[in-house]
Scaffold this active site. Structure first.
Site, PDB file in Angstrom:
ATOM      1  N   GLN A   1      48.837  39.662  36.776  1.00  0.00           N
ATOM      2  CA  GLN A   1      49.000  41.273  37.670  1.00  0.00           C
ATOM      3  C   GLN A   1      47.305  41.476  36.631  1.00  0.00           C
ATOM      4  O   GLN A   1      47.349  42.270  37.061  1.00  0.00           O
ATOM      5  CB  GLN A   1      50.230  41.651  36.467  1.00  0.00           C
ATOM      6  CG  GLN A   1      50.207  42.965  36.586  1.00  0.00           C
ATOM      7  CD  GLN A   1      50.578  43.818  37.492  1.00  0.00           C
ATOM      8  OE1 GLN A   1      50.643  43.026  38.832  1.00  0.00           O
ATOM      9  NE2 GLN A   1      49.895  45.131  38.301  1.00  0.00           N
ATOM     10  N   GLU A   2      46.880  40.944  35.721  1.00  0.00           N
ATOM     11  CA  GLU A   2      46.190  41.595  34.581  1.00  0.00           C
ATOM     12  C   GLU A   2      45.193  41.655  35.032  1.00  0.00           C
ATOM     13  O   GLU A   2      44.081  42.521  35.401  1.00  0.00           O
ATOM     14  CB  GLU A   2      46.051  40.650  33.665  1.00  0.00           C
ATOM     15  CG  GLU A   2      47.088  41.222  32.891  1.00  0.00           C
ATOM     16  CD  GLU A   2      46.955  43.029  32.122  1.00  0.00           C
ATOM     17  OE1 GLU A   2      46.133  43.078  32.140  1.00  0.00           O
ATOM     18  OE2 GLU A   2      47.481  42.916  31.000  1.00  0.00           O
ATOM     19  N   SER A   3      44.753  40.526  36.146  1.00  0.00           N
ATOM     20  CA  SER A   3      43.261  40.074  36.314  1.00  0.00           C
ATOM     21  C   SER A   3      43.228  39.537  37.943  1.00  0.00           C
ATOM     22  O   SER A   3      41.893  39.208  38.454  1.00  0.00           O
ATOM     23  CB  SER A   3      42.297  39.394  36.100  1.00  0.00           C
ATOM     24  OG  SER A   3      42.590  37.636  35.349  1.00  0.00           O
TER      25      SER A   3
END
Length: 717
Positions: A580-582
């Site tokens: 989700q983050e990167s």
């Protein structure tokens, strides 16, 4: 208080996924595009500092006497050629491969004469990579001072390989050489380059300097102005080349708008304020005020932004600014005093703010009656926007334990719109009221958010979570007529030129590939370690046809498993957060300045680093895969220690612990799903839902689909 029956401490995953091997290590210890195996062989015979290493004849002798070793090397790295159809491809012979590798190695070692000799042979024996050979040979000619021969090779690339990605590098180097010669031939190439690659501001800046040096002052000024309007780091250098009279109000407005889009709000504010000073006649006032107001709003100068938006009669953003100002000041009268004017304006853009105001009345003050009154007013005054108001009304009833009225509203919403979100909460109401409803079943939907509600329903009802039924697809044999450079990808991969192979695949993805070609390209990108682009490409395929291993790659497993053991966190949860983050891009950087796989802010990383014994000497350290995962996992573990439960810890990871503490204290929730649904920040609510959905999917992929096992991590829904 939270009344939730699930584990306070998340233990290591009882059945960790089998390691599939590291597919990408982040920044390589060798910056050469060679694969490690090939590089180690060649590098062993390259010059050391202060020494010659092997000369051209010596290295050629080594190559000719190493054919057995060559075969072994190519055998070891050939798994990069992934599909069954690849077996029929024209993989180069051992000797052709070694001429290419020896030429590149000689170039890197400074043996330009040897490089030219080897690459000349390679060009004849490996024409499919002729543009690479010519570029490297041109670099060797350049370093030998044979500029005309270098330019000749570069022009051959433009003429023969114009449809391949390397042509940009060739044009860039040719421009450099023409400038060195001070040849006016550079003008035509410059103009074509900046037209074809408008975001290449370094070349634009060099073009402007070239024009100025050759007394093309007006043209140079126009290019400097274009660079000044951009968000390029060179914009300030371009400003220094301009006179104040060269910069028009329109330039300042464009600069401000560009910086607003790039979320560089301090710079945009400066540009708009300067434009406002110059706009004596007020010709551009509304446009300037609009841009300045947005810049102020994004920097949380809500009072100033509200005044400007009111001047513009922009009721939507006036409402947003007032609402944010009222929350920040802790005085909702600031907003409510202007409510009659906002409603009277009849602008539908104010509806989301009105709904947020109603929900806040329930969340912050428990004013149920006031909240329902606002929602009813929206339904009456803005009938085209009643869906959002109906949901908010139903949700307010649910939190107020008026499950009967909530049930009626969720039923209407589901019947009208069919969202699994509405069905989930309709069934929750029915469960509380003692009514029998058909359980939700897993199916692929148009949105991962909707899958989340299905997962939650299945957990509540102790249904078996479906495993992964991987799509049975055969990567198509891509013929030269459809995607001509696939053969080049095969050869580059086999020779260890991963970076170049990735570049070719990304270039192919812009050729309007078919569904089957998208699957093929994304599969190859995943195997080469470019997970972000693989996920982006496969998302263009219908959901039911996307291979799960591409959507949810098991990436960086050694680093993740190390961190998970140290901090006692399920490695699959770490994977879910990174996705989700990167999207697994080690070099990811957000506009807010978060960096790396787990998107850590530099200040947070510095604060955390002491606890793991890892010194952060530079911000660039956050792009290191192992460092970032260790720091991010420690920070996530800390959130879990504070809040005990995965969904709440994820909310704190995204929105900060202080916000989440307030939400928890005011909530009086009976189950974790209520907390998730009631997160006030939309961005944070979506973040938690998507990370949990990722976690579900990784559990399915790992085979851990037992409901009881999953509940140990997610708790009672």
């Amino acid at each position: 208080m939270l009344n939730m029956h699930f584990m306070a401490i998340v233990r290591p995953h009882p059945n960790p996924p089998p390691s599939r091997g590291r597919e990408l290590r982040g920044p390589q210890k060798v910056t050469s595009p060679f694969g490690d195996v090939v590089w180690n062989i060649i590098n062993k015979h390259s010059p050391t500092p202060g020494g010659r290493g092997l000369g051209g004849a010596e290295l050629l002798h080594f190559i000719k006497n190493s054919l057995l070793l060559t075969a072994l090397v190519l055998f070891l790295i050939s798994p990069a050629i992934s599909s069954a159809s690849d077996k029929t491809r024209n993989i180069p012979s051992d000797e052709a491969a070694y001429y290419l590798l020896a030429g590149k190695s000689s170039l890197a070692a400074g043996d330009y004469k040897g490089a030219i000799a080897y690459l000349t042979v390679a060009y004849n024996r490996l024409p499919v990579l002729g543009d690479y050979v010519l570029l490297w040979r041109a670099m060797a000619f350049k370093n030998k001072g044979e500029i005309n021969r270098a330019i000749s090779d570069l022009r051959s690339i433009r003429d023969k390989y114009g449809d391949f990605p390397l042509v940009r590098d060739a044009k860039r180097l040719e421009i450099e050489l023409l400038i060195e010669k001070n040849s006016m031939d550079a003008v035509e190439l410059f103009e074509a380059f900046v037209r074809d690659y408008p975001s290449e501001f370094e070349i634009k800046y060099a073009y402007a300097l070239f024009l100025k040096r050759n007394d093309e002052t007006k043209k140079a000024t126009d290019v400097f102005r274009e660079i000044f309007r951009s968000t390029s780091p060179l914009s300030k250098d371009a400003l220094n080349k301009l006179l104040p009279s060269d910069i028009a109000i329109e330039d300042l407005i464009k600069r401000g708008n560009n910086h607003n889009r790039a979320r560089m709000f301090r710079e945009s504010k400066k540009a708009f304020e300067e434009a406002l000073k110059r706009d004596d006649g007020g010709e551009f006032r509304n446009e300037i005020i609009g841009g300045l107001a947005l810049s102020l709003f994004r920097q949380r100068y809500y009072r100033d932004a509200a005044e400007l938006y009111r001047e513009l009669n922009n009721y939507s953003w006036w409402a947003r600014s007032l609402f944010r100002l009222a929350i920040r000041a802790g005085d909702m009268e600031i907003f409510e005093a202007e409510l009659p004017a906002l409603i009277k304006a009849g602008d539908e853009g104010v509806v989301p703010v009105l709904i947020a105001h109603g929900l806040r009345k329930k969340r912050a003050g428990g004013d149920i009656e006031g909240a329902i009154k606002i929602f009813n007013m929206v339904i009456s005054e803005f009938p085209s926007k009643k869906r959002g108001a109906l949901w908010a009304k139903g949700w307010t009833y649910f939190l107020s334990r008026n499950h009967k009225d909530a049930y009626e509203i969720f039923s209407k919403l589901y019947k009208r719109y069919g969202s699994t979100r509405y069905l989930y909460w309709k069934n929750r109401c029915a469960e509380i009221l003692g009514r029998q409803e058909l359980p939700m079943t897993y199916r692929l939907t148009g949105s991962p958010d909707h899958d989340f509600y299905v997962f939650m329903s299945m957990l509540r009802n102790n249904q078996k979570i479906p495993g992964i039924e991987e799509i049975a697809y055969q990567p198509v044999a891509l013929l030269p007529s459809s995607l001509p450079s696939v053969e080049r990808v095969d050869i580059l991969s086999a020779l260890g030129f991963k970076r170049e192979a990735i570049s070719e695949l990304i270039h192919l993805s812009g050729k309007d590939p078919s569904r089957s070609e998208l699957i093929y390209l994304s599969s190859r990108l995943r195997k080469l370690g470019n997970y972000r682009m693989a996920i982006r490409l496969i998302s263009r395929v219908p959901r039911g046809e996307r291979p799960h291993e591409i959507l949810f790659p098991m990436a960086f497993l050694p680093e993740i498993e190390e961190a998970s053991k140290k901090k006692e966190i399920d490695p699959l949860l770490i994977l879910a957060v990174i996705r989700q983050e990167s999207k697994f891009d080690p070099n990811a950087r957000s506009v807010a300045g978060a960096r790396g796989l787990m998107q850590l802010m530099p200040k947070t990383a510095q604060r955390v680093s002491g606890y793991i014994g890892k010194e952060i000497a530079s911000i660039d350290d956050l792009y290191d895969v192992r460092t970032n995962i260790l720091l991010g996992t420690y920070y996530l573990r800390n959130r879990l220690d504070i809040f005990n439960y995965i969904p709440i810890a994820l909310a704190a990871y995204n929105a900060g612990a202080s916000n989440v503490k307030i939400w928890v204290e005011r909530g009086n929730y009976t189950a974790i799903d209520e907390f998730i649904e009631n997160i006030p920040f939309r961005e944070t609510r979506n973040y938690v839902i998507r990370v949990l959905t990722n976690h579900f999917e990784y559990m399915r992929a790992s085979g851990d689909i037992d409901v009881a096992a999953i509940k140990r991590y997610k708790g009672h829904f």
